[in-house]
Design a protein around this motif. Structure first.
Motif, PDB file in Angstrom:
ATOM      1  N   ARG A  14       0.853  -1.190   0.000  1.00 50.61           N
ATOM      2  CA  ARG A  14       0.000   0.000   0.000  1.00 50.61           C
ATOM      3  C   ARG A  14       0.886   1.235   0.000  1.00 50.61           C
ATOM      4  O   ARG A  14       1.839   1.308   0.781  1.00 50.61           O
ATOM      5  N   ASP A  16       0.776   5.438   0.229  1.00 46.47           N
ATOM      6  CA  ASP A  16      -0.074   6.549   0.641  1.00 46.47           C
ATOM      7  C   ASP A  16       0.573   7.882   0.300  1.00 46.47           C
ATOM      8  O   ASP A  16       1.804   8.005   0.287  1.00 46.47           O
ATOM      9  N   GLY A  20      -2.988  10.992   3.394  1.00 41.20           N
ATOM     10  CA  GLY A  20      -3.536   9.737   3.893  1.00 41.20           C
ATOM     11  C   GLY A  20      -4.271   8.920   2.852  1.00 41.20           C
ATOM     12  O   GLY A  20      -4.686   7.789   3.118  1.00 41.20           O
ATOM     13  N   VAL A  21      -4.439   9.468   1.656  1.00 40.19           N
ATOM     14  CA  VAL A  21      -5.126   8.741   0.576  1.00 40.19           C
ATOM     15  C   VAL A  21      -4.181   7.690  -0.007  1.00 40.19           C
ATOM     16  O   VAL A  21      -2.987   7.948  -0.213  1.00 40.19           O
ATOM     17  N   SER A  22      -4.685   6.499  -0.277  1.00 36.34           N
ATOM     18  CA  SER A  22      -3.880   5.420  -0.846  1.00 36.34           C
ATOM     19  C   SER A  22      -3.941   5.485  -2.378  1.00 36.34           C
ATOM     20  O   SER A  22      -5.032   5.484  -2.952  1.00 36.34           O
ATOM     21  N   ASN A  25      -3.166   0.161  -3.439  1.00 36.73           N
ATOM     22  CA  ASN A  25      -3.865  -0.431  -2.310  1.00 36.73           C
ATOM     23  C   ASN A  25      -3.863  -1.955  -2.374  1.00 36.73           C
ATOM     24  O   ASN A  25      -4.535  -2.552  -3.214  1.00 36.73           O
ATOM     25  N   GLY A  65       2.674   2.460   3.038  1.00 36.65           N
ATOM     26  CA  GLY A  65       1.798   2.417   4.204  1.00 36.65           C
ATOM     27  C   GLY A  65       1.693   1.029   4.803  1.00 36.65           C
ATOM     28  O   GLY A  65       1.412   0.878   5.996  1.00 36.65           O
TER      29      GLY A  65
END
Length: 533
Positions: A14, A16, A20-22, A25, A65
């Motif tokens: 993941r 990011d 905070g948006v991936s 994913n 992430g």
């Protein structure tokens, strides 16, 4: 490492951004030693970011992430900076999408090739230069010794890509990441470059992670493929299984976007030519130096072509064939050294001011690279509406209404207040098309308008162009190196080589029964996904 253990193993990765948006994913895939795996998806699918994470070369603001990236069993994401310096280049090499950006313009080719070799191996300058010359010869550089003393800007795009391959493969990496290695190259150069790369990796046992939107290349060269959509893994499997028996709707959409011949164009009525070139020639002065005088270069050599009202003529050829030069000379953006251009039956040689004005305002150009041709300081509405300043009868409100109409027509309603950098490549190309057609011109030259776009966006732009031409009735010259792309918009195809027209005819005649060896070579070089077994 056992024979069954993958060389590269991406597990539940993941990525990011700072907010905070991936953007990637939970994707997982493996690359085995000596295997070619294709990472496929539209622009923005996350394929390049996933590959760059394998070398820990993510842009600032993007960070892992979760997940692991195992190379030879060791996690790249937790490795020390010292270990990563030893890994990059020597174990994992990367061919970047644009070699002109990744090659240092201030250093000679020789200095750049030797730098990496001496950093990772204990070699003298002479030994490193010998290795570099041998590798340049293997990637089919004609004068490898002379190449060492030259700079990147002195080479064509195809030659720069070969040099980039040489610089990466000199260190014999175990894994090669190739990020869109042939995106903006013509089909002949594309095939030459990709085959050079594949031959080198096979001879050295190098595994390849091929990032591309070109399913034809995937079909011909990869064993397995991984399909990404908006950062998520959609489908994976053998190339034959995924291309010929796709399970997911998104994969089928990618396959359906491959260029297809369009048979629904109405016949063009017999009429006098709207624009005509007669024996048109364009000569450039050439570059000299202190030892020799400048040698003129004739880029277009007495070309004749007539385009009727409403007709779409595709001019096809490799880089350096003269097609773009001819297109620009046809609408008066380049001075011609011989011959003449006739517009609506009148020669523009010696035309009066009123005739020249009508000619210039009636002809428009869609540039190859919209990002460099759109003013970054202007909003989209201002860019598209700029040609209307030559319409004195329109009020400000009428101009704004016309801009909104054309933006809606090209699928950009609501984008008028944005700047070019806030748009994708396909959206910027729509802006360039909208700007070209807003005054309802009689003639449009479209210069490689889809060369750097992924397949689905390319299809959207081609479909848009066909609809706009049907609605507005303008004649068009569509310049491209891709015979597949032009087959969906053209009535006739003209093939150029070395500044001359070598073949021309209806789309079906050229594609199904080519007679000139150069046309046949262009068709053979175009990658296709073949037929299911």
């Amino acid at each position: 490492m056992t024979a069954t253990q993958p060389l590269l193993s991406v597990r539940n990765l993941r990525l990011d951004v700072s907010s905070g948006v991936s953007i990637v994913n939970d994707i997982s895939f493996d690359v085995a030693p000596g295997e070619i795996v294709a990472l496929v998806g539209e622009s923005g699918s996350g394929k390049t970011m996933a590959a760059r994470a394998s070398m820990r070369l993510l842009p600032k603001g993007i960070h892992p992430g979760a997940g692991q990236i195992l190379f030879n069993g060791k996690d790249v994401l937790t490795a020390s900076d010292e270990d990563m310096r030893a890994l990059r280049g020597a174990q994992i090499g990367m061919i970047f999408q644009e070699p002109m950006v990744s090659l240092n313009p201030a250093m000679t080719i020789g200095a750049q090739l030797v730098e990496g070799l001496r950093l990772h191996e204990k070699l003298s300058v002479e030994q490193a230069l010998d290795r570099a010359v041998d590798m340049l010869r293997r990637v089919q550089i004609n004068d490898p010794e002379g190449c060492l003393a030259a700079f990147p800007h002195q080479f064509s795009g195809g030659m720069r890509q070969r040099i980039m391959i040489a610089s990466v493969m000199l260190l014999k990496p175990k894994l090669l990441i190739a990020d869109e290695p042939t995106t903006a190259l013509d089909t002949l150069t594309q095939r030459e470059v990709i085959e050079v790369m594949v031959d080198l990796t096979r001879s050295q046992g190098t595994a390849v992670l091929l990032i591309t939107h070109n399913l034809g290349l995937v079909s011909q060269y990869a064993q397995r493929m991984v399909v990404l959509e908006r950062g998520k893994l959609v489908e994976t499997g053998s190339v034959e299984q995924v291309l010929h028996h796709p399970r997911e709707t998104y994969t089928r959409t990618l396959i359906d976007a491959l260029p297809k011949r369009f048979h629904g164009r109405p016949a063009i009525a017999e009429a006098a030519p709207l624009i005509e070139a007669r024996n048109l020639a364009v000569t450039f002065a050439g570059a000299g130096n202190m030892f020799s005088a400048a040698q003129p270069k004739q880029a277009v050599k007495g070309v004749s072509l007539a385009v009727r009202p409403g007709e779409a003529v595709a001019i096809v050829g490799g880089s350096g064939s003269g097609k773009t030069t001819f297109g620009r000379a046809l609408i008066g953006l380049l001075a011609h050294s011989g011959g003449e251009v006739l517009f609506r039956g009148k020669s523009m040689n010696g035309a009066d001011r009123a005739q020249q004005r009508d000619y210039r305002l009636s002809c428009q150009l869609v540039f190859q690279d919209p990002y460099s041709s759109l003013d970054p300081r202007q909003k989209i509405a201002s860019i598209v509406g700029e040609p209307l300043r030559h319409e004195p009868g329109l009020s400000r409100a009428q101009k704004a209404e016309r801009v909104q109409e054309i933006l809606d027509e090209v699928g950009l309603g609501g984008f008028g207040d944005r700047y070019p950098h806030a748009l994708s490549g396909g959206q910027r190309q729509r802006v360039a098309i909208a700007r070209a057609v807003i005054r309802n011109p009689a003639f449009v030259v479209a210069d490689e308008p889809v060369s750097a776009l992924d397949m689905t966006i390319q299809k959207q732009v081609l479909d848009l162009f066909r609809r706009l031409q049907a609605r507005h009735g303008f004649a068009c010259v569509f310049i491209s190196h891709d015979l597949g792309a032009v087959s969906s918009v053209a009535d006739r195809i003209v093939v150029m080589e070395n500044g001359l027209i070598v073949e021309e005819g209806d789309v079906d005649d050229i594609l199904d029964h080519p007679t000139h060896p150069y046309t046949k070579a262009l068709l053979e070089a175009a990658p296709t996904i073949g037929v299911a077994a």
